[in-house]
Design an enzyme around this catalytic site. Structure first.
Site, short mmCIF file in Angstrom:
data_model
loop_
_atom_site.label_atom_id
_atom_site.label_comp_id
_atom_site.label_asym_id
_atom_site.label_seq_id
_atom_site.Cartn_x
_atom_site.Cartn_y
_atom_site.Cartn_z
N LEU A 230 18.69 65.66 58.75
CA LEU A 230 17.71 65.84 59.82
C LEU A 230 17.72 67.26 60.41
O LEU A 230 18.76 67.75 60.84
CB LEU A 230 18.00 64.83 60.95
CG LEU A 230 17.00 64.82 62.11
CD1 LEU A 230 15.63 64.38 61.64
CD2 LEU A 230 17.51 63.96 63.24
N ASP A 231 16.55 67.88 60.48
CA ASP A 231 16.42 69.22 61.06
C ASP A 231 17.30 70.25 60.37
O ASP A 231 17.67 71.26 60.97
CB ASP A 231 16.73 69.20 62.57
CG ASP A 231 15.67 68.46 63.36
OD1 ASP A 231 14.58 68.22 62.82
OD2 ASP A 231 15.94 68.13 64.53
N GLU A 232 17.68 69.98 59.13
CA GLU A 232 18.53 70.92 58.41
C GLU A 232 17.93 71.26 57.04
O GLU A 232 18.60 71.85 56.21
CB GLU A 232 19.93 70.31 58.19
CG GLU A 232 20.82 70.27 59.40
CD GLU A 232 21.58 71.56 59.61
OE1 GLU A 232 21.34 72.54 58.90
OE2 GLU A 232 22.44 71.55 60.51
#
Lengths: 288, 288, 288, 288
Positions: A230-232
């Protein structure tokens, strides 16, 4: 001069080795394809090679056929993945949204004017709010509300729709649901998300509130590929804008919408123009 | 990762024709030179081809010798002008200045730290003011005062010095004398000037005063090659910065110095890294 | 127009209350001081008021004396802290450095040309490397090497020097030692540090390497006041620049130096021009 | 924190004189109006004073009434023109367009979301093309085709409509007709035009083609007030974006649309938030 000439695009990538460029360029000249612009990069960080060529087939279909025939065996020797994109190709894009409409509005405008060479077979949302915006553009709007209980089922429907409509790209235009690991894995590398911070700073929820609490003088947005982290996911492009003491969190939310829309539109354009190469968690981007 | 690997650079340009890229790339692979990065562009506006390759000779000197031997006849067929630049090459630069020192100071800093891969055999000025700055950097400073009467004679001396020191590039770092047509012709295409406006806007003297009189909200700087047309030479790069009502002309003069220094340094770097291709009055620039 | 007129500056801050602006502006007019520019801001986040006035005393010393007399009791009622800055005031600045010289070089250039209205009584370093740069500018250079054992003793010397030279501002221009909590407390709010990332992203050591590992497309710099919380002090200003796949960590280190220098110089200028107001961990900045 | 508090805005301007600030600030405090933010500037270039105050009437309507009563006579002494703007005021805007829709689309989006506090009683065009865009937003679209013969008559109708709908601002959102001197005079100072170049560079027709011919590396847009001097009206704000050798004129046309839309929207926002002061051919702009 007239409008920018539409050209064929060849993109390819493979592990770094001597001769990768030549495998492409020699095949092009032997089949009478005229190179207009070429970018290649050999990344020592990932040991990978990326090439993008804009070209004009002097012999029309014959040149293209011959090119495919000549390149195929050479590419095989390099474990090279390659792709030809037609000048008039419209990438089929599924857009997913929630309630915020600034990114959707911006994408639909660029779609409508032809700035983005895309077709949008459908817009999927967990809320009904943006139906009329979709309607005006004549695009089917599928409302799939999500609760913790219905999430697996709804994601299955999303997946089905994406496949049914043969979408080549999924754009999360401020879609406010966290994807399940399964869904993220399925979209790995061909879905673009916009996050409203300069990732990896301010991951997770309410990034503008986080930014405000730290008293930052710049806020930004990050367009990245979805992956299982997530968000990476691998970053495609980032945008930034100055703020000051007079901006409270809600002001930042409002103020950041322009940079979000522009950053997402840029990433989508880079993707559909085949300017982005994905190697593990890193991207190579050849901008125009 | 270590510092950016120093690579050989091949640059070439010629009229547009099928096979120009291949002439270069095939020659490289046949001589076992490994391409790390490549940019090419075929400009329909000028009918010209430009290519820049960063490469690593796998077989050392042998690879380089073979490359030259293989490329030479192929290049000849395309009327291709080409140039090899060694990884450690330091471009020999003559800098010309008057009294303003911001551009000179900036260039000398980047020279001193090695950011710009240049040697500076001499600084030439029509004023004595910047002698001590040159002294501290251990660079000879030649003071050649210019009056209308002595101009031809002094320009002849400048020309002699440039040749004597085998300079490859001349940088006019806020040199406040208009060059004679003869001198401009001699420096055509290999001298870089910085003008303190967004050319072609505000040509000539006191551009910040002109800009102020028009109430502009942006001022800028233009780095361009010198040619026989004053302030009209081919543009390499431009920089810009916001200003407002509180800036009077002299404030703009002060405020503009940063963007002038940075724009000039960028143009010099592009030039010495062989990123700029000159075709008539137009440039093709492959930035990093 | 001539050079920007040098004006007197009044700055004041206090808790938010009705009448704070009037306390200042009425005092100015009653003492015949002419307001040229005024900014005030009442921050609901911190419940604090900030005001900055540029003015011209029409009656010279008399106007100034009267202003002080009139303002004093009014300010007291508001618990207002205020400060008058003379037009010709040169802020006394101690600069601390280690081995990197880009920020120091930039500050010294702006000092030498008068762009920054500062005096630099001394430069303090834990390394001898930048001595000659200081020498050329005629500024005493104090070499105080630091080991874990000598740190308390050396910091004591630094403190002594800062006091002895009556410094009003300390600038950590890439000073690579972590200050002890005691030292940080002493410098709280009147020392400016430059960190080479967009804080709070990439705190701590080697931020460019951290940024590279995350594949970011923008890197930046943050100028902030020192406080007792490492890399968490109140932010004054931030700068940013685009990077791409071709930049390895060491390239980012090199590439980031310009934005570091400019961001630090901007913060120093804002500080000495009294444009920055500190309220707890937040700043109010009135830019020009 | 919640959304930015809506505040009353006081704006005033007059010839430069001692006491102008105090006339405003004293009146505010005496009537129990709380100043949240204040900007004033005394411009020596035009001998004019500008002030903008955001404030909160602590005593509601009473405070406002008292403020008007107290300010009136003081303002009269300074020949001060002043204006109060209600927190909820929606500026009535007539938009004029031709065939390009990017600026209109952008303005309508910001209108629809409330980012721009405007009402749009009508859109006027010399072409029928953008009717459906207006329809979807529920805004009357008046098609007034213009030929050299009908121009006076049609401009008279435009003028009538603007008055009938009590418009406070006219926005020329890529309206491709040159206004007659009479019409320009009528709109002097309260109509905003967007020109697609960095004025005064590239005035007149086809500025991107002009820019391309000169080989510029930056293109831009200028938002300015209409006056009787074509493309020479007072500049409010300017935007810029980088281009390179691969952009032909038609690419610049496409590429420039984003910066045009954003620059125009910014100027409109500055105007309706009362941030722009017009003094002769110069503007004072207090940005947020």
């Amino acid at each position: 001069m007239g409008v920018k000439e539409k050209l064929w695009i060849l993109t390819a990538q493979c592990p770094s080795r001597l001769g990768t460029v030549d495998a492409v360029t020699r095949s092009l000249v032997e089949s009478e394809n005229y190179i207009v612009a070429l970018n290649s990069f050999d990344d020592k960080a990932t040991g990978s090679f990326s090439i993008r060529v804009e070209f004009r087939p002097l012999g029309g279909e014959t040149s293209l056929r011959q090119f495919r025939e000549i390149l195929e065996p050479r590419a095989a020797k390099f474990d090279m993945q390659w792709q030809l994109t037609e000048p008039e190709h419209q990438t089929r894009v599924a857009i997913m949204v929630s309630k915020y409409d600034h990114c959707l509005n911006d994408l639909l405008y660029r779609y409508r004017t032809g700035e983005l060479a895309i077709d949008i077979p459908l817009i999927i949302s967990n809320h009904p709010d943006l139906q009329s915006l979709a309607d005006w553009h004549g695009i089917p709007y599928v409302h799939l509300p999500v609760t913790p209980e219905t999430k697996p089922e709804q994601e299955a429907k999303v997946w089905e729709l994406i496949n049914e409509h043969q979408c080549e790209l999924v754009v999360l235009a401020r879609y406010m649901q966290v994807l399940s690991p399964e869904m993220a894995a399925r979209l790995d590398g061909w879905a673009i998300n916009i996050h409203h911070s300069l990732l990896p700073g301010f991951k997770g929820a309410k990034p503008y509130h986080q930014a405000w609490a730290k008293g930052v003088k710049l806020v930004g947005a990050t367009a990245h590929y979805v992956n299982d982290n997530l968000d990476e996911g691998p970053i495609i492009t980032q945008g930034v804008q100055a703020v000051d003491h007079s901006h409270y969190p809600e002001d930042l939310v409002a103020k950041g919408q322009d940079v979000e829309s522009q950053t997402l539109a840029k990433a989508v354009r880079y993707h559909i123009e085949k300017r982005v190469f994905l190697h593990g968690n890193r991207t190579v981007v050849f901008p125009d």
